[in-house]
Design a protein around this motif. Structure first.
Motif, mmCIF file in Angstrom:
data_model
loop_
_atom_site.group_PDB
_atom_site.id
_atom_site.type_symbol
_atom_site.label_atom_id
_atom_site.label_comp_id
_atom_site.label_asym_id
_atom_site.label_seq_id
_atom_site.Cartn_x
_atom_site.Cartn_y
_atom_site.Cartn_z
ATOM 1 N N ASP A 158 -3.965 4.721 -4.097
ATOM 2 C CA ASP A 158 -3.602 3.319 -4.316
ATOM 3 C C ASP A 158 -3.013 3.090 -5.709
ATOM 4 O OD1 ASP A 158 -3.279 0.835 -3.204
ATOM 5 O OD2 ASP A 158 -5.304 0.128 -3.625
ATOM 6 N N LEU A 159 -2.763 4.142 -6.462
ATOM 7 C CA LEU A 159 -2.106 3.999 -7.760
ATOM 8 C C LEU A 159 -0.615 3.778 -7.555
ATOM 9 C CD1 LEU A 159 -3.799 6.972 -9.654
ATOM 10 C CD2 LEU A 159 -4.414 4.556 -9.809
ATOM 11 N N SER A 198 -5.512 -1.453 -7.848
ATOM 12 C CA SER A 198 -4.512 -0.480 -8.257
ATOM 13 C C SER A 198 -4.211 -0.583 -9.752
ATOM 14 C CB SER A 198 -3.216 -0.690 -7.460
ATOM 15 O OG SER A 198 -2.229 0.241 -7.841
ATOM 16 N N ASN A 239 -3.183 -6.620 -2.565
ATOM 17 C CA ASN A 239 -3.188 -5.594 -3.601
ATOM 18 C C ASN A 239 -2.751 -6.205 -4.927
ATOM 19 O OD1 ASN A 239 -3.486 -3.134 -4.869
ATOM 20 N ND2 ASN A 239 -2.249 -2.006 -3.397
ATOM 21 N N GLY A 265 0.096 8.138 -3.713
ATOM 22 C CA GLY A 265 0.344 6.920 -4.468
ATOM 23 C C GLY A 265 1.404 6.025 -3.843
ATOM 24 N N VAL A 320 -1.910 -4.717 -8.932
ATOM 25 C CA VAL A 320 -1.784 -3.544 -9.795
ATOM 26 C C VAL A 320 -1.747 -3.999 -11.245
ATOM 27 C CG1 VAL A 320 0.753 -3.514 -9.500
ATOM 28 C CG2 VAL A 320 -0.441 -1.481 -10.358
ATOM 29 N N ASP A 375 0.841 -1.191 0.000
ATOM 30 C CA ASP A 375 0.000 0.000 0.000
ATOM 31 C C ASP A 375 0.878 1.245 0.000
ATOM 32 O OD1 ASP A 375 0.903 0.351 2.653
ATOM 33 O OD2 ASP A 375 -0.855 -0.664 3.489
ATOM 34 N N GLN A 409 -9.861 0.667 -12.300
ATOM 35 C CA GLN A 409 -9.710 0.632 -10.846
ATOM 36 C C GLN A 409 -11.050 0.550 -10.141
ATOM 37 O OE1 GLN A 409 -8.236 4.122 -8.736
ATOM 38 N NE2 GLN A 409 -7.036 2.842 -7.358
#
Length: 621
Positions: free
Chosen positions: A431-432, A389, A357, A467, A359, A125, A374
């Motif tokens: 959260d990017l 993400s 998480n 981020g 991405v 995170d 997202q």
């Protein structure tokens, strides 16, 4: 459970094959093992053996029911659907396969005890900083695995596109360095087997979804890396390729079904028109041309609309999370896979691991396209996604342009300001994953003209804005590649990771003064960031750029010290009027500069060094 303190106590998951005398080859089963106590009680086995498609299968293992078995189309494949009851205990189940002529064979399958707290594992995170590694180019910890019998491509250190020998052992040997620098997550380019005849080092041409390439190490070494990294407070993020395989995958020679690969196993290139997936005026044919086309002839494009393919890819991701105790996944070429499959895939994984998480890589500089994938973003259709993400390519471009372009009304720092002001399109901009570069583009040092001051501004912004920051290996010593954008040079060997020790970035030996300065600066930023709740968990508030300066704040609550970041792009020392920022400075009595811990009074103005980015912690006492 804390993501860095949790250690998986996994039973070694091995597949034991027991064959009758009439069998001539081993039964292959995927996934190679599973766990008791998963939230989803359904498991689908892919069983591969010559002419097995019309065999029946049975087991008397308590708690395991065979719901269905069917051939996906290929003579050598049988898909077996299992229901695992809550009463099932860990152990080894024996499955017996019987052919139409009464011939039989069997295999033993391991159901392991799931680690306590596995489902509640916390993913990476905004408190983390990710270190992206090209494993073949980072460090060679075990020269014995440079050459492995049976693999066509042998080491070729002189060739930019060859294998150079970096491996898992090399990463493990340098965990202390990464921990001391301040990194808290490692994302490696794929480590799975790439048994390709050439250009296999990058890892994106998978030939076995359940096997670490032996030139990198073994499955057990990968799990050991995860364990040792967690001892250092570092999580492991796995690079996952859902869209395509390598052309040497067994599926290309022994097809599970005729629709397993898009376009009937024949190369048809992708259009790369990701916009077609979102175009309200578009046609379905254009969307399919993007998602069903192949990248190159050596990367066959998987058909995730086939439910067996979809289930296989879902289970492979869950298997690695559980087996290697991962803290997250990075998904390659996210939008190129089937759109509905991606919805199913993310939902299944996030249902099993609600705090994980993931991405996705969506290489678009349009924030609306990035935001579409997202979770929580507003969308023009009813598409459902559980993806936490996305890689923030819009910010990457804006960051570089804001530093390189002159300060005018329409370009310069306002380009960074403008892209951050568009954060309302995201479900959660905090959260990017943000970055200055990665393994597929020119290094940030080269993008910024090998200029330390520009590099420092970029790194300071990346590590203090909203981020989850990702840093490409070697950025800490300003690795660059003047005169070329060839990936083989972008992914150059990390100094000190190989036999030539004249320059060693791990120890500092042979580094230039500029490299040492950069390494020290990044280490300071990383460790200061780690200790700052305002940066890692706080709200981001910025003021529009003015006369070559840009100011923003990070804060959590009145009880937490705020952080102020000041960027000065002017080529001379500049005096900044602080009265504009009274809203955030009225309570501050002093400010402590991160660079040297100097404590300064909060006055009416602040003197800024030329071409600089300075971070201050504000104190009210």
């Amino acid at each position: 459970m804390n993501k860095v303190s949790m250690r998986g106590q996994f039973i070694v998951c091995s597949l034991l094959l027991v064959l009758c005398s009439c069998a001539t080859s081993a039964v292959e089963v995927s996934p190679p093992s599973w766990w008791q106590g998963m939230k989803d009680h359904h498991l689908q086995l892919m069983v591969r053996h010559p002419n097995i498609s019309d065999y029946s299968i049975e087991t008397d293992f308590y708690g395991v029911s065979i719901v269905d078995s069917a051939s996906p189309g290929g003579d050598n494949y049988l898909m077996v659907d299992l229901e695992l009851s809550e009463q099932m205990k860990p152990g080894e189940a024996t499955f017996t396969l019987t052919g139409p002529e009464g011939d039989s064979l069997s295999f033993t399958y391991t159901f392991a005890q799931r680690a306590a707290g596995s489902a509640q594992r916390a993913g990476f995170d905004a408190s983390d900083v990710i270190y992206l590694i090209t494993p073949d180019r980072f460090a060679n910890g075990d020269p014995k695995n440079d050459t492995v019998s049976g693999y066509k491509e042998q080491p070729n250190t002189a060739y930019k596109g060859g294998r150079h020998g970096g491996d898992i052992a090399g990463i493990m040997a340098n965990l202390d360095y990464l921990s001391e620098m301040g990194f808290t997550q490692i994302w490696t380019m794929p480590l799975l087997e790439n048994a390709m005849p050439q250009y296999s080092y990058h890892g994106y041409s998978t030939t076995d979804y359940f096997k670490i390439d032996p030139r990198f190490g073994s499955n057990e070494e990968y799990r050991l890396l995860s364990d040792k990294a967690r001892d250092k407070g570092i999580g492991i993020i796995k690079d996952v390729v859902l869209n395509h395989i390598g052309s040497e995958h067994i599926w290309m020679k022994d097809r599970p079904s005729e629709d397993w690969v898009n376009h009937n196993f024949e190369f048809v290139p992708t259009s790369h028109r990701r916009e077609a997936l979102h175009d309200p005026h578009g046609v379905e044919a254009d969307a399919k041309a993007h998602s069903e086309g192949w990248f190159v002839p050596t990367m066959p494009d998987l058909n995730q609309r086939n439910p067996y393919v979809a289930q296989y890819l879902i289970q492979h991701a869950i298997w690695w999370i559980e087996f290697a105790n991962l803290s997250g996944l990075r998904v390659d070429t996210y939008s190129y896979a089937d759109k509905q499959f991606l919805s199913q895939w993310t939902k299944r994984i996030m249902t099993e691991y609600p705090n994980l998480n993931i991405v996705g890589e969506e290489w678009s500089v349009n924030p609306m396209i990035t935001a579409y994938w997202q979770k929580g973003s507003l969308r023009h259709d009813n598409y459902q996604t559980d993806l936490p993400s996305v890689m923030d390519f819009p910010l990457q471009v804006a960051l570089v342009n804001s530093i390189k372009n002159p300060e005018r009304w329409d370009v310069g720092l306002r380009q960074l300001y403008d892209i951050l002001a568009a954060d309302f399109v995201y479900g959660d901009p905090y959260d990017l994953v943000i970055f200055g570069d990665n393994h597929d583009m020119s290094r940030i040092t080269t993008q910024l003209d090998d200029d330390y001051d520009k590099w420092n501004i970029a790194m300071t912004i990346l590590l203090t804005t909203r981020g989850i920051p990702q840093i490409f290996y070697g950025t800490e010593i300003m690795m660059h590649h003047p005169g070329t954008d060839d990936h083989g040079f972008i992914r150059a060997d990390f100094p000190g990771g190989f036999s030539d020790k004249t320059v060693n970035a791990f120890t500092g030996q042979g580094l230039t003064d500029k490299q040492k300065k950069a390494q020290a600066r990044l280490k300071l930023l990383l460790n200061k960031r780690k200790a700052s709740q305002a940066i890692t968990n706080g709200r981001f508030i910025h003021y529009s750029p003015h006369e070559g300066t840009y100011v923003y704040f990070r804060h959590m609550a009145q009880s937490e010290p705020e952080v102020m970041v000041v960027v000065n792009k002017n080529t001379e020392t500049t005096t900044l009027d602080l009265t504009r920022f009274t809203r955030h400075l009225f309570h501050a009595k002093s400010m402590v500069r991160w660079k040297d811990d100097a404590e300064l009074p909060v006055g009416q103005s602040l003197t800024l060094p030329a071409m600089s980015a300075t971070v201050y912690t504000l104190h009210s006492k």
